[in-house]
Design a protein around this motif. Structure first.
Motif, PDB file in Angstrom:
ATOM      1  N   THR A   1       0.830  -1.205   0.000  1.00 44.09           N
ATOM      2  CA  THR A   1       0.000   0.000   0.000  1.00 44.09           C
ATOM      3  C   THR A   1       0.864   1.255   0.000  1.00 44.09           C
ATOM      4  OG1 THR A   1      -1.762  -1.144   1.195  1.00 44.09           O
ATOM      5  CG2 THR A   1      -1.795   1.263   1.242  1.00 44.09           C
ATOM      6  N   ILE A   2       1.972   1.184   0.727  1.00 41.86           N
ATOM      7  CA  ILE A   2       2.856   2.338   0.891  1.00 41.86           C
ATOM      8  C   ILE A   2       3.438   2.795  -0.437  1.00 41.86           C
ATOM      9  CG2 ILE A   2       5.026   3.140   1.904  1.00 41.86           C
ATOM     10  CD1 ILE A   2       2.779   2.943   3.922  1.00 41.86           C
ATOM     11  N   ILE A   3       3.903   1.857  -1.267  1.00 45.38           N
ATOM     12  CA  ILE A   3       4.597   2.242  -2.506  1.00 45.38           C
ATOM     13  C   ILE A   3       3.692   3.008  -3.474  1.00 45.38           C
ATOM     14  CG2 ILE A   3       5.679   1.333  -4.608  1.00 45.38           C
ATOM     15  CD1 ILE A   3       7.163  -0.661  -2.880  1.00 45.38           C
ATOM     16  N   PRO A   4       2.460   2.543  -3.780  1.00 41.98           N
ATOM     17  CA  PRO A   4       1.603   3.348  -4.674  1.00 41.98           C
ATOM     18  C   PRO A   4       1.309   4.742  -4.114  1.00 41.98           C
ATOM     19  CG  PRO A   4       0.740   1.128  -4.476  1.00 41.98           C
ATOM     20  CD  PRO A   4       1.824   1.257  -3.447  1.00 41.98           C
ATOM     21  N   ILE A   5       1.087   4.816  -2.800  1.00 40.19           N
ATOM     22  CA  ILE A   5       0.819   6.135  -2.192  1.00 40.19           C
ATOM     23  C   ILE A   5       2.053   7.016  -2.303  1.00 40.19           C
ATOM     24  CG2 ILE A   5       0.324   7.354  -0.042  1.00 40.19           C
ATOM     25  CD1 ILE A   5      -1.381   5.012   0.826  1.00 40.19           C
ATOM     26  N   SER A   6       3.226   6.445  -1.999  1.00 37.90           N
ATOM     27  CA  SER A   6       4.459   7.244  -2.027  1.00 37.90           C
ATOM     28  C   SER A   6       4.790   7.712  -3.439  1.00 37.90           C
ATOM     29  CB  SER A   6       5.625   6.436  -1.452  1.00 37.90           C
ATOM     30  OG  SER A   6       5.942   5.346  -2.293  1.00 37.90           O
ATOM     31  N   ILE A   7       4.496   6.895  -4.445  1.00 34.71           N
ATOM     32  CA  ILE A   7       4.720   7.311  -5.834  1.00 34.71           C
ATOM     33  C   ILE A   7       3.764   8.443  -6.194  1.00 34.71           C
ATOM     34  CG2 ILE A   7       4.605   6.592  -8.254  1.00 34.71           C
ATOM     35  CD1 ILE A   7       5.495   3.816  -7.356  1.00 34.71           C
ATOM     36  N   GLY A   8       2.540   8.354  -5.672  1.00 34.08           N
ATOM     37  CA  GLY A   8       1.577   9.439  -5.893  1.00 34.08           C
ATOM     38  C   GLY A   8       2.041  10.753  -5.297  1.00 34.08           C
ATOM     39  N   LEU A   9       2.822  10.681  -4.223  1.00 30.16           N
ATOM     40  CA  LEU A   9       3.333  11.897  -3.582  1.00 30.16           C
ATOM     41  C   LEU A   9       4.390  12.592  -4.436  1.00 30.16           C
ATOM     42  CD1 LEU A   9       3.739  10.580   0.092  1.00 30.16           C
ATOM     43  CD2 LEU A   9       2.002  12.166  -0.740  1.00 30.16           C
ATOM     44  N   THR A  10       4.996  11.854  -5.350  1.00 26.42           N
ATOM     45  CA  THR A  10       6.031  12.426  -6.218  1.00 26.42           C
ATOM     46  C   THR A  10       5.393  12.985  -7.492  1.00 26.42           C
ATOM     47  OG1 THR A  10       6.467  10.397  -7.473  1.00 26.42           O
ATOM     48  CG2 THR A  10       7.599  10.641  -5.359  1.00 26.42           C
ATOM     49  N   ARG A  11       6.245  13.412  -8.427  1.00 33.44           N
ATOM     50  CA  ARG A  11       5.755  13.927  -9.714  1.00 33.44           C
ATOM     51  C   ARG A  11       5.775  12.852 -10.795  1.00 33.44           C
ATOM     52  NH1 ARG A  11       8.622  19.936 -10.133  1.00 33.44           N
ATOM     53  NH2 ARG A  11       7.655  20.820  -8.254  1.00 33.44           N
ATOM     54  N   TYR A  12       5.791  11.621 -10.384  1.00 34.34           N
ATOM     55  CA  TYR A  12       5.843  10.512 -11.340  1.00 34.34           C
ATOM     56  C   TYR A  12       4.641  10.579 -12.279  1.00 34.34           C
ATOM     57  CZ  TYR A  12       7.280   5.878 -12.959  1.00 34.34           C
ATOM     58  OH  TYR A  12       7.727   4.837 -13.723  1.00 34.34           O
ATOM     59  N   ASP A  13       4.880  10.335 -13.559  1.00 39.61           N
ATOM     60  CA  ASP A  13       3.831  10.453 -14.565  1.00 39.61           C
ATOM     61  C   ASP A  13       2.689   9.465 -14.285  1.00 39.61           C
ATOM     62  OD1 ASP A  13       3.061  11.537 -17.349  1.00 39.61           O
ATOM     63  OD2 ASP A  13       2.890   9.362 -17.582  1.00 39.61           O
ATOM     64  N   ALA A  14       1.473   9.977 -14.162  1.00 42.93           N
ATOM     65  CA  ALA A  14       0.315   9.157 -13.802  1.00 42.93           C
ATOM     66  C   ALA A  14      -0.014   8.124 -14.878  1.00 42.93           C
ATOM     67  CB  ALA A  14      -0.898  10.047 -13.542  1.00 42.93           C
ATOM     68  N   ARG A  15       0.138   8.497 -16.151  1.00 38.66           N
ATOM     69  CA  ARG A  15      -0.181   7.550 -17.236  1.00 38.66           C
ATOM     70  C   ARG A  15       0.820   6.405 -17.280  1.00 38.66           C
ATOM     71  NH1 ARG A  15      -0.742  11.934 -21.971  1.00 38.66           N
ATOM     72  NH2 ARG A  15       1.036  12.707 -20.768  1.00 38.66           N
ATOM     73  N   LYS A  16       2.075   6.708 -17.047  1.00 40.76           N
ATOM     74  CA  LYS A  16       3.100   5.664 -17.024  1.00 40.76           C
ATOM     75  C   LYS A  16       2.857   4.710 -15.854  1.00 40.76           C
ATOM     76  CE  LYS A  16       8.117   4.979 -16.957  1.00 40.76           C
ATOM     77  NZ  LYS A  16       9.445   5.652 -16.909  1.00 40.76           N
ATOM     78  N   PHE A  17       2.518   5.273 -14.706  1.00 39.86           N
ATOM     79  CA  PHE A  17       2.222   4.435 -13.544  1.00 39.86           C
ATOM     80  C   PHE A  17       1.033   3.527 -13.831  1.00 39.86           C
ATOM     81  CE2 PHE A  17      -0.295   3.571  -9.759  1.00 39.86           C
ATOM     82  CZ  PHE A  17       0.654   2.995  -8.924  1.00 39.86           C
ATOM     83  N   ALA A  18      -0.023   4.073 -14.438  1.00 39.86           N
ATOM     84  CA  ALA A  18      -1.228   3.299 -14.724  1.00 39.86           C
ATOM     85  C   ALA A  18      -0.926   2.141 -15.669  1.00 39.86           C
ATOM     86  CB  ALA A  18      -2.307   4.204 -15.311  1.00 39.86           C
ATOM     87  N   PHE A  19      -0.123   2.380 -16.692  1.00 41.04           N
ATOM     88  CA  PHE A  19       0.201   1.333 -17.674  1.00 41.04           C
ATOM     89  C   PHE A  19       0.982   0.196 -17.017  1.00 41.04           C
ATOM     90  CE2 PHE A  19       3.209  -0.479 -20.767  1.00 41.04           C
ATOM     91  CZ  PHE A  19       2.297  -1.023 -21.673  1.00 41.04           C
ATOM     92  N   ILE A  20       2.035   0.538 -16.279  1.00 38.32           N
ATOM     93  CA  ILE A  20       2.851  -0.484 -15.621  1.00 38.32           C
ATOM     94  C   ILE A  20       2.029  -1.218 -14.568  1.00 38.32           C
ATOM     95  CG2 ILE A  20       4.919  -0.902 -14.235  1.00 38.32           C
ATOM     96  CD1 ILE A  20       6.081   1.667 -15.505  1.00 38.32           C
ATOM     97  N   ASN A  21       1.214  -0.468 -13.856  1.00 39.61           N
ATOM     98  CA  ASN A  21       0.361  -1.039 -12.814  1.00 39.61           C
ATOM     99  C   ASN A  21      -0.608  -2.065 -13.392  1.00 39.61           C
ATOM    100  OD1 ASN A  21      -1.008  -1.406 -10.346  1.00 39.61           O
ATOM    101  ND2 ASN A  21      -2.388   0.290 -10.768  1.00 39.61           N
ATOM    102  N   LEU A  22      -1.181  -1.776 -14.550  1.00 38.39           N
ATOM    103  CA  LEU A  22      -2.138  -2.684 -15.177  1.00 38.39           C
ATOM    104  C   LEU A  22      -1.474  -3.999 -15.592  1.00 38.39           C
ATOM    105  CD1 LEU A  22      -4.989  -3.206 -16.251  1.00 38.39           C
ATOM    106  CD2 LEU A  22      -4.308  -2.064 -18.380  1.00 38.39           C
ATOM    107  N   ILE A  23      -0.314  -3.903 -16.246  1.00 42.36           N
ATOM    108  CA  ILE A  23       0.409  -5.105 -16.665  1.00 42.36           C
ATOM    109  C   ILE A  23       0.825  -5.927 -15.448  1.00 42.36           C
ATOM    110  CG2 ILE A  23       2.404  -5.991 -17.910  1.00 42.36           C
ATOM    111  CD1 ILE A  23       0.282  -4.607 -19.654  1.00 42.36           C
ATOM    112  N   SER A  24       1.309  -5.230 -14.413  1.00 38.05           N
ATOM    113  CA  SER A  24       1.721  -5.894 -13.183  1.00 38.05           C
ATOM    114  C   SER A  24       0.551  -6.631 -12.527  1.00 38.05           C
ATOM    115  CB  SER A  24       2.298  -4.865 -12.205  1.00 38.05           C
ATOM    116  OG  SER A  24       2.472  -5.413 -10.921  1.00 38.05           O
ATOM    117  N   ALA A  25      -0.615  -5.992 -12.517  1.00 46.11           N
ATOM    118  CA  ALA A  25      -1.792  -6.581 -11.873  1.00 46.11           C
ATOM    119  C   ALA A  25      -2.245  -7.849 -12.589  1.00 46.11           C
ATOM    120  CB  ALA A  25      -2.926  -5.558 -11.840  1.00 46.11           C
TER     121      ALA A  25
END
Length: 233
Positions: free
Chosen positions: A147-171
């Motif tokens: 839970t911590i890692i997705p929240i902590s990435i959200g706290l940064t300026r990490y690109d939301a679309r890139k996170f969503a794409f990697i997150n989907l494949i990972s899931a």
């Protein structure tokens, strides 16, 4: 539509909580009114009636137990294994997206309420800085950090679309890795479960030892990674 989306995003956590409570209330009501006798039979009936819905929500909460149940139901034909993987992956994806946007739009509140987790947040930032996108892919397997890692990435300026794409494949990979073996070895697993039901007095301590061992292993592995990253930073 975009303006509405931006207005809703800061309340992602509250919407998620309300939705979860509503869903659990729906399950409790249908479990109580299931037209079969016995809590075990009622639960099985509920899974067969609302299996994909339950799987989706369960996967949002990162529950491997839900994936195991999906694998067993797929084995006996109550669910389709490919559809189960697809739905479970979407649920896992949706859950991490919620956590990501909680961090992205509730930074002050998150840092205040999760003050006791500062060490884990710092570790998550170090992992992201050092390893980049693979951390998004592997965080589902890191005990205490899922839970911590997705929240902590959200706290940064990490690109939301890139996170969503990697997150989907990972899931989807996470869902397949768990569901497929259970589906394939369903008969053997059912034999073990039947034995556990008949010998519950022996199964309970064995389950505690096995579960504790798994938790201990992943906790120790996570701490080793944390120490290595900090030493190299």
């Amino acid at each position: 539509m975009r303006e509405l989306f931006l207005k809703i995003q800061p309340y992602t956590g509250k919407i998620f909580a309300v939705g979860l409570i509503t869903f659990l209330s729906f399950l409790a009501y249908n479990l109580y009114n299931a037209p079969v006798e016995g809590i075990e039979e009622k639960f099985i009936y509920l899974l067969k009636q609302y299996g994909y819905i339950i799987l989706f929500v369960w996967s949002m909460l990162e529950g491997e137990m839900g994936l195991i149940m999906a694998g067993l139901l797929s084995h006996d034909g109550s669910m389709n294994v490919l559809l189960a993987i697809f739905v479970a992956g979407l649920g896992g994806f949706a859950g991490d997206q919620v956590y990501f946007y909680i961090g992205r739009f509730n930074k002050t509140s998150v840092l205040k309420r999760l003050r006791g987790q500062r060490r884990k947040f710092a570790f998550a930032h170090l992992l992201l800085k050092k390893h980049g996108w693979p951390i998004i892919f592997t965080q589902r397997y890191m005990y205490g950090m899922r839970t911590i890692i997705p929240i902590s990435i959200g706290l940064t300026r990490y690109d939301a679309r890139k996170f969503a794409f990697i997150n989907l494949i990972s899931a989807w990979c996470w869902a397949a890795i768990t569901i497929v073996p259970v589906w394939y070895f369903g008969d053997q697993i059912m034999v073990v479960l039947h034995w556990a039901k008949e010998h519950w007095y022996m199964a309970i301590p064995l389950a505690i030892i096995l579960g504790g061992g798994i938790i201990y292993y992943f906790n120790k592995a996570t701490k080793k990674i944390e120490k290595r990253v900090r030493d190299e930073d």
